[in-house]
Design an enzyme around this catalytic site. Structure first.
Site, PDB file in Angstrom:
ATOM      1  CE  LYS A 165      -7.768  57.170   3.068  1.00 36.28           C
ATOM      2  NZ  LYS A 165      -8.027  55.726   3.097  1.00 36.28           N
ATOM      3  CG  MET A 208       2.006  45.910   4.113  1.00 38.23           C
ATOM      4  SD  MET A 208       0.925  44.530   4.494  1.00 38.23           S
ATOM      5  CE  MET A 208       2.059  43.151   4.302  1.00 38.23           C
ATOM      6  CB  THR A 261       0.548  38.843  -5.769  1.00 42.03           C
ATOM      7  OG1 THR A 261       1.659  38.504  -4.929  1.00 42.03           O
ATOM      8  CG2 THR A 261       0.782  38.236  -7.134  1.00 42.03           C
ATOM      9  CG  HIS A 315       2.406  56.592  -0.187  1.00 43.28           C
ATOM     10  ND1 HIS A 315       1.203  56.398   0.436  1.00 43.28           N
ATOM     11  CD2 HIS A 315       3.304  56.818   0.810  1.00 43.28           C
ATOM     12  CE1 HIS A 315       1.363  56.526   1.739  1.00 43.28           C
ATOM     13  NE2 HIS A 315       2.623  56.751   1.999  1.00 43.28           N
ATOM     14  N   GLY A 365      -8.905  50.382  11.110  1.00 44.24           N
ATOM     15  CA  GLY A 365      -9.898  50.381  12.170  1.00 44.24           C
ATOM     16  C   GLY A 365     -10.365  51.775  12.527  1.00 44.24           C
ATOM     17  CG  HIS A 377      -0.975  85.542   6.556  1.00 43.18           C
ATOM     18  ND1 HIS A 377      -1.128  84.831   7.732  1.00 43.18           N
ATOM     19  CD2 HIS A 377      -1.757  86.650   6.665  1.00 43.18           C
ATOM     20  CE1 HIS A 377      -1.957  85.496   8.526  1.00 43.18           C
ATOM     21  NE2 HIS A 377      -2.356  86.611   7.902  1.00 43.18           N
ATOM     22  CB  ALA A 401      -6.778  51.007  17.900  1.00 41.16           C
ATOM     23  CG  ASP A 456       0.836  45.772   0.510  1.00 39.85           C
ATOM     24  OD1 ASP A 456       1.534  46.800   0.563  1.00 39.85           O
ATOM     25  OD2 ASP A 456      -0.384  45.766   0.749  1.00 39.85           O
TER      26      ASP A 456
END
Length: 468
Positions: free
Chosen positions: A56, A321, A148, A324, A189, A447, A185, A315
């Site tokens: 990021k 995966m 892990t 959060h 990726g 707004h 993709a 995971d």
């Protein structure tokens, strides 16, 4: 031998969050983690060290460069002679990672979590507790949490090394590749391909599936693909890769597309075809810890393995995966161990791809809902009709909501556009509490904000959008 109430194996988002929450609940907690970055111990796992956070940072830096080149002129801002200092960009990325991984170490100290650096391996059961080799020191714990994580899946034809890299290698190129290949993709990726495309690489994405982002809503995938192709990303779908060969100058990939064999040469090749559970060195076989046919640790709905007192989260147990998701499992399990009602609602986990435009969704797509036999109604509203988006100069994309036609309950939300990674949380909160499109439509939104598009999409579900 030190004794703990809870020992966590793994210091990524699942593990470190479980450790901190368990400590908050009064347990004596230790965490053993083997991750090393730049030769030093570094908590936070793949996410903080070589995944979510550094990617990021690079996406943000590269997008600023892209805007400088192509977007600022529309705002009356002219810049000449812009250039990239890749070394400084990578240094900034490393600084962000250092701050956050150092923050985990601080939080461990604050919450009195004992930290061991190295591999955690089951040794034996000792009464109602387990003895674990924590980086060369035997420790005993009544509850052991396996967190892990996962590792990048390698392409059998192209093991990682040299010009073939996974996510960590793709975040550390010393120079911008002239030609960059990306196999896969998916999220990784697309994000890493976007980074290097913005910095000047010619990027080609090869995907085995016949279509683009097939897990996303069809309308979102179609719009996103159009935008990425407009930016210059080249996509090939339904490809079958038959050969990958490295040389001093790069890497050549031979694949078949529509019965045509093609060979193309790249300077670098990113392989992002998924991830596999990380159970190496855990000692699962020695104590009989059950794994499934794909190597994931088997658990029940309370994250219990087949071994008493041993749990697994994140995971390594499969499913989405996502950092959060792993964090929420860490919190839920720690609270269960304390006799509380820990819970994760897997039906409303948000998915986000941090490209430009961003892509985000939660819940069911329209197609999935209909496949389940649900009668649905949908509402869609474009950012091109939103004042804040036009002011930003980014009117791309839309928000789409999917609601049950009979009950009006929100069952899905799908977005493509600027900052939708932030907008998704509002709808997830409403879905978490079983809210309806009417609830969303009648919620007052400031707004001008991008969030008004979310409100208008909900209004559109009943054909009463106000600004279209």
């Amino acid at each position: 031998m030190e004794t703990f109430d809870v020992l966590v194996i793994g210091g990524g988002p699942a593990g470190y969050v479980a450790a901190i929450r368990a400590a908050q609940l009064g347990f004596r907690v230790a965490c053993v983690d083997a991750f090393t970055r730049d030769g030093k111990a570094s908590l936070g796992g793949t996410c903080l060290n070589v995944g979510c956070i550094p990617s990021k940072a690079m996406l943000d830096s590269s997008e600023k460069y892209e805007m400088l080149q192509h977007d600022f002129a529309d705002h009356g801002i002219t810049v000449q002679g812009a250039s990239v200092d890749l070394g400084k960009m990578l240094s900034r990325k490393a600084g962000v990672v250092d701050k956050l991984t150092g923050g985990i170490a601080y939080l461990f100290k604050k919450n009195k979590v004992t930290s061991f650096h190295g591999y955690g391996q089951f040794v034996r059961q000792d009464g109602d507790a387990w003895v674990v080799d924590a980086a060369g020191t035997e420790v005993k714990a009544k509850h052991v949490i396996v967190a892990t994580g996962s590792n990048p899946r390698a392409l059998p034809l192209a093991p990682f090394g040299g010009h073939v890299v996974e996510n960590s290698g793709a975040l550390a190129f010393e120079q911008v590749p002239t030609k960059l290949g990306v196999i896969g993709a998916g999220v990784i990726g697309l994000e890493l391909g976007s980074v290097w495309r913005r910095l000047g690489a010619q990027v080609t994405v090869l995907e085995a599936l016949p279509g683009f982002l097939m897990a996303a809503d069809d309308a979102v995938a179609k719009e996103a693909l159009k935008q990425f192709q407009k930016q210059g990303l080249e996509f090939h779908f339904g490809v079958n890769i038959s050969k990958v060969e490295q040389s001093d100058g790069g890497v050549s990939v031979t694949y078949t597309e529509k019965e045509q064999e093609v060979t193309v040469t790249f300077d670098k090749l990113i392989v992002s075809i998924g991830r596999v559970p990380n159970t190496d060195g855990l000692g699962a076989d020695s104590v009989g810890l059950a794994l499934d046919e794909r190597g994931f640790v088997k658990v029940d709905s309370h994250y219990r393995t087949n071994l008493p007192g041993v749990y697994a989260i994140g995971d390594v147990i499969g499913g989405a995966m996502l950092a959060h998701k792993a964090e929420e499992e860490g919190v839920a399990l720690a609270e269960m161990l304390a006799g509380q009602a820990g819970h994760v609602n897997y039906d409303v986990i948000p998915w986000v791809i941090y490209t430009s435009p961003e892509i985000a969704w939660a819940g069911l797509t329209e197609k999935q809902a209909k496949a389940q036999g649900l009668q649905v109604k949908t509402g869609q509203f474009p950012f091109s009709a939103n004042g804040r988006a036009l002011g930003h100069g980014d009117p791309r994309g839309f928000v789409k909501v999917v609601a049950d036609a009979q009950t009006d309950r929100l069952i899905g939300v799908h977005m493509v556009g600027g900052n939708v990674s932030e907008l998704i949380a509002e709808v997830v909160a409403i879905m978490e509490f079983g809210g309806s499109s009417e609830d969303l439509a009648r919620t007052i939104h400031a707004h001008p904000t991008l969030s008004e598009v979310v409100k208008e999409a909900a209004l559109a579900a009943d054909k009463r959008a106000l600004h279209m």
